[in-house]
Scaffold this motif. Structure first.
Motif, PDB file in Angstrom:
ATOM      1  N   ARG A 108       0.827  -1.210   0.000  1.00 24.33           N
ATOM      2  CA  ARG A 108       0.000   0.000   0.000  1.00 24.33           C
ATOM      3  C   ARG A 108       0.859   1.256   0.000  1.00 24.33           C
ATOM      4  O   ARG A 108       0.932   1.955   1.022  1.00 24.33           O
ATOM      5  N   PRO A 109       1.532   1.586  -1.094  1.00 27.23           N
ATOM      6  CA  PRO A 109       2.270   2.847  -1.145  1.00 27.23           C
ATOM      7  C   PRO A 109       1.312   4.023  -1.040  1.00 27.23           C
ATOM      8  O   PRO A 109       0.152   3.936  -1.468  1.00 27.23           O
ATOM      9  N   GLY A 110       1.785   5.137  -0.468  1.00 28.44           N
ATOM     10  CA  GLY A 110       0.875   6.250  -0.228  1.00 28.44           C
ATOM     11  C   GLY A 110       1.476   7.619  -0.468  1.00 28.44           C
ATOM     12  O   GLY A 110       2.696   7.809  -0.463  1.00 28.44           O
ATOM     13  N   ILE A 111       0.582   8.589  -0.667  1.00 26.14           N
ATOM     14  CA  ILE A 111       0.939  10.007  -0.769  1.00 26.14           C
ATOM     15  C   ILE A 111       0.619  10.647   0.572  1.00 26.14           C
ATOM     16  O   ILE A 111      -0.545  10.649   0.992  1.00 26.14           O
ATOM     17  N   PRO A 112       1.589  11.182   1.296  1.00 30.01           N
ATOM     18  CA  PRO A 112       1.321  11.767   2.609  1.00 30.01           C
ATOM     19  C   PRO A 112       0.382  12.959   2.517  1.00 30.01           C
ATOM     20  O   PRO A 112       0.359  13.700   1.521  1.00 30.01           O
ATOM     21  N   ALA A 113      -0.390  13.163   3.578  1.00 27.98           N
ATOM     22  CA  ALA A 113      -1.351  14.266   3.599  1.00 27.98           C
ATOM     23  C   ALA A 113      -0.681  15.616   3.435  1.00 27.98           C
ATOM     24  O   ALA A 113      -1.291  16.562   2.924  1.00 27.98           O
ATOM     25  N   LYS A 114       0.583  15.721   3.848  1.00 35.21           N
ATOM     26  CA  LYS A 114       1.278  17.005   3.719  1.00 35.21           C
ATOM     27  C   LYS A 114       1.424  17.438   2.263  1.00 35.21           C
ATOM     28  O   LYS A 114       1.622  18.632   1.978  1.00 35.21           O
ATOM     29  N   ASP A 115       1.333  16.493   1.328  1.00 31.98           N
ATOM     30  CA  ASP A 115       1.441  16.814  -0.097  1.00 31.98           C
ATOM     31  C   ASP A 115       0.089  17.082  -0.751  1.00 31.98           C
ATOM     32  O   ASP A 115       0.038  17.449  -1.930  1.00 31.98           O
ATOM     33  N   LEU A 116      -0.996  16.861  -0.010  1.00 31.80           N
ATOM     34  CA  LEU A 116      -2.343  16.985  -0.562  1.00 31.80           C
ATOM     35  C   LEU A 116      -2.955  18.336  -0.203  1.00 31.80           C
ATOM     36  O   LEU A 116      -2.500  19.021   0.707  1.00 31.80           O
ATOM     37  N   ASP A 117      -4.021  18.702  -0.919  1.00 31.93           N
ATOM     38  CA  ASP A 117      -4.775  19.912  -0.581  1.00 31.93           C
ATOM     39  C   ASP A 117      -6.222  19.735  -1.031  1.00 31.93           C
ATOM     40  O   ASP A 117      -6.581  18.738  -1.662  1.00 31.93           O
ATOM     41  N   THR A 118      -7.054  20.694  -0.705  1.00 30.48           N
ATOM     42  CA  THR A 118      -8.469  20.657  -1.090  1.00 30.48           C
ATOM     43  C   THR A 118      -8.800  21.802  -2.043  1.00 30.48           C
ATOM     44  O   THR A 118      -9.948  22.225  -2.145  1.00 30.48           O
ATOM     45  N   THR A 119      -7.782  22.302  -2.739  1.00 32.50           N
ATOM     46  CA  THR A 119      -7.999  23.491  -3.569  1.00 32.50           C
ATOM     47  C   THR A 119      -7.937  23.236  -5.070  1.00 32.50           C
ATOM     48  O   THR A 119      -8.450  24.046  -5.850  1.00 32.50           O
ATOM     49  N   GLY A 120      -7.309  22.158  -5.513  1.00 35.33           N
ATOM     50  CA  GLY A 120      -7.148  21.978  -6.950  1.00 35.33           C
ATOM     51  C   GLY A 120      -7.192  20.529  -7.378  1.00 35.33           C
ATOM     52  O   GLY A 120      -7.270  19.606  -6.559  1.00 35.33           O
ATOM     53  N   TRP A 121      -7.146  20.322  -8.703  1.00 39.04           N
ATOM     54  CA  TRP A 121      -7.113  18.995  -9.287  1.00 39.04           C
ATOM     55  C   TRP A 121      -5.684  18.457  -9.258  1.00 39.04           C
ATOM     56  O   TRP A 121      -4.725  19.189  -9.515  1.00 39.04           O
ATOM     57  N   HIS A 122      -5.557  17.171  -8.963  1.00 39.31           N
ATOM     58  CA  HIS A 122      -4.251  16.521  -8.926  1.00 39.31           C
ATOM     59  C   HIS A 122      -4.329  15.181  -9.638  1.00 39.31           C
ATOM     60  O   HIS A 122      -5.359  14.497  -9.590  1.00 39.31           O
ATOM     61  N   HIS A 123      -3.229  14.811 -10.273  1.00 41.77           N
ATOM     62  CA  HIS A 123      -3.187  13.532 -10.976  1.00 41.77           C
ATOM     63  C   HIS A 123      -2.583  12.469 -10.074  1.00 41.77           C
ATOM     64  O   HIS A 123      -1.515  12.649  -9.484  1.00 41.77           O
ATOM     65  N   VAL A 124      -3.275  11.340  -9.973  1.00 43.97           N
ATOM     66  CA  VAL A 124      -2.835  10.204  -9.164  1.00 43.97           C
ATOM     67  C   VAL A 124      -2.735   8.983 -10.068  1.00 43.97           C
ATOM     68  O   VAL A 124      -3.642   8.712 -10.861  1.00 43.97           O
ATOM     69  N   MET A 125      -1.638   8.253  -9.947  1.00 45.32           N
ATOM     70  CA  MET A 125      -1.458   7.057 -10.767  1.00 45.32           C
ATOM     71  C   MET A 125      -0.847   5.951  -9.910  1.00 45.32           C
ATOM     72  O   MET A 125       0.235   6.108  -9.346  1.00 45.32           O
TER      73      MET A 125
END
Length: 540
Positions: A108-125
């Motif tokens: 289960r590799p993950g993207i830490p919450a510190k890299d996320l936001d609720t303001t824009g579109w982001h690409h996840v793969m």
């Protein structure tokens, strides 16, 4: 969510409870309320991949960060069972990708919450590669985390009922749970493992490229260019016949051998790069305390940011082979290898381990380069591991104060290492992947003239001036008057200058010169000013 590319198979999802159609990153997207809305994707033969590679791609706009979701999970593209999914994980505070093999192995590799936001579109793969034995997750075109395991050398598990915006139930009517709040657009699945070049193409510097008929064949991404580290190691052992520290910390960080008679009497052995430390006669599967063997101790406390890097040739596999340890506690700030081939490292005994399985090497017992980096952020530690110069994963956990002693190949309360160690370096900054790649290649390391802060090849009074004028400044690690390599010009950098005063890249022309103390220099300056003032009064 508009049209599939040529050659693709169109599976028509069932839009449930009217999520709102919105402008997505490309064309249409869907806004989900996190209460009862999703798109059910029924079981079908074409989505039943059962392949050695899977890629799941989507553009996502979060309304909630992982810590803020109502339940433990929130499905972006989720399924029953979890064959290949992307979701928010509250407990681990990450956006994660999970793929499960036919044998039941999952990572289960993950993207830490510190890299996320609720303001824009982001690409996840998310990418499952059953050939390499890895699960990876990319964020905005960049590899963020990779988990490797021997159990992932397999095909992805067959059969699933999937949903966009929730995890559907197994049985009709497949009631949704773990519902997602936010926008989702341009969801695509491939039955092969895409890579960095495709991730960069789909993200396209934030502008993006839609999945469609115009998608070209993507050339492989350019290989990473190795970069010589800007910082100098504070601790560096080349083990060419001695335990002397060759790093900037000097002889105060020389290693001490915990020497047990009759073990490892031939301490140094020939390696690719000169000599290495041989501990291959240490007892196996025992504690350093109950069945003593040889290990090194260094009176050095790890910094708040740093890198541990070394070359290790594993002699045997057993539980547990210690590479490094720390006096903080036997299970803090340690790196070790399990009997089943997993290399693991952590800074805190209660935190998640970073792991890589050495059986994925062509030759697991050959010499390989291991590196562990970390950076403190308040009460949090961000750590990464690299094998042979390649990034293998990142974790975020609690900060744990290290002890005053660093151990190599064992230590009180730890099992002993039975390996050959070489080129051991400790830095007081987290090196980049390009810098670690440079170390893994063991490219000749240009040793900086310590204390030569203006780079003229001689440690003299001009370098003192550079130190004085920048004292207290934050600089790039190892640059300017940062002799310690910790990114701050401080009192310790004066000590480096003083210790090396008179040295030069050629002859030591100033070796007999008197080294001024900082206070003496200031007194001299004040005296000079006073003389000018007195002279002025005489003229009056």
């Amino acid at each position: 969510m508009d049209n599939g590319p040529a050659g693709s198979v169109a599976d028509h999802g069932e839009v449930r409870n009217s999520p709102t159609w919105i402008a997505g990153q490309f064309g249409a997207g869907l806004q989900f309320n996190g209460v009862d809305q999703d798109v059910l994707i029924p079981a079908s033969t074409d989505m039943d991949l059962n392949s050695s590679g899977v890629t799941l791609s989507a553009w996502v706009k979060l309304d909630q960060l992982p810590a803020d979701i109502a339940g433990g999970f929130s499905g972006i593209y989720d399924s029953s069972p979890d064959n290949y999914v992307v979701y928010l994980d509250k407990g681990n505070n990450e956006l994660r990708f999970k793929a499960t093999t036919s044998g039941g192995s999952a990572e289960r590799p993950g993207i830490p919450a510190k890299d996320l936001d609720t303001t824009g579109w982001h690409h996840v793969m998310g990418v499952f590669d059953g050939i390499k034995g890895s699960n990876e997750i990319y964020f905005n075109g960049q590899l963020i985390d990779r988990h490797s395991a021997i159990g992932l050398v397999d095909v992805v598990r067959a059969g699933q009922i999937a949903s966009i915006g929730s995890q559907p139930g197994v049985d009709p009517p497949n009631e949704p749970s773990s519902l997602f709040q936010g926008g989702i657009s341009d969801v695509a699945v491939w039955n092969r493992a895409l890579g960095k070049a495709e991730a960069e193409y789909l993200y396209n510097s934030g502008t993006g490229n839609a999945v469609g008929t115009a998608n070209p064949n993507i050339a492989p991404a350019s290989p990473l260019t190795p970069v010589q580290p800007a910082a100098q190691p504070v601790v560096y052992f080349d083990f060419n016949g001695s335990l002397s520290n060759q790093g900037t910390g000097g002889s105060g960080y020389d290693a001490t051998l915990n020497d047990v008679a009759g073990r490892n009497d031939t301490l140094y052995t020939t390696t690719t790069f000169g000599q290495g430390l041989s501990l291959i006669e240490n007892p196996l599967s025992t504690s350093s305390d109950t069945d003593p063997g040889d290990y090194l101790s260094v009176d050095y406390m790890l910094a708040e940011s740093g890198t541990i890097a070394m070359r290790v040739a594993i002699d045997k596999l057993y539980n547990f082979q210690t590479l490094w340890a720390n006096s903080s506690q036997a299970n803090d700030w340690e790196g070790w290898i399990y009997e089943d081939g997993r290399f693991a490292a952590r800074a805190d005994r209660g935190a998640a381990r970073l792991e890589y399985n050495v059986f994925l090497f062509d030759d697991s017992l050959a010499e390989h380069h291991y590196a562990y980096t970390w950076e403190r952020d308040g009460d949090t530690l961000v750590a990464s591991i690299y094998i042979d110069g390649e990034f293998q994963g990142q974790s975020i956990g609690p900060w744990r104060d290290p002890g005053e002693t660093f151990y190599l190949g064992g230590g009180p309360g730890n099992h002993l290492g039975s390996s050959i160690f070489d080129e051991v370096r400790i830095y007081e900054s987290a090196l980049s992947e390009a810098e670690i790649l440079y170390l893994s290649m063991n490219a000749p390391e240009t040793t900086a003239l310590v204390g030569d802060y203006n780079g003229d090849g001689t440690v003299n009074l001009a370098d003192y001036t550079v130190w004085r004028n920048t004292l207290g400044s934050n600089v790039a690690a190892g640059s300017g008057a940062d002799g310690s390599g910790n990114g701050v010009v401080g009192a310790e950098d004066y000590t480096f200058w003083k210790t090396n005063f008179g040295n030069s890249s050629g002859a030591s022309a100033l070796s007999n010169a008197v080294v001024p103390e900082p206070a003496s220099y200031v007194l001299l300056l004040v005296t000079s000013v006073g003389m000018l003032v007195c002279s002025s009064r005489k003229r009056g």
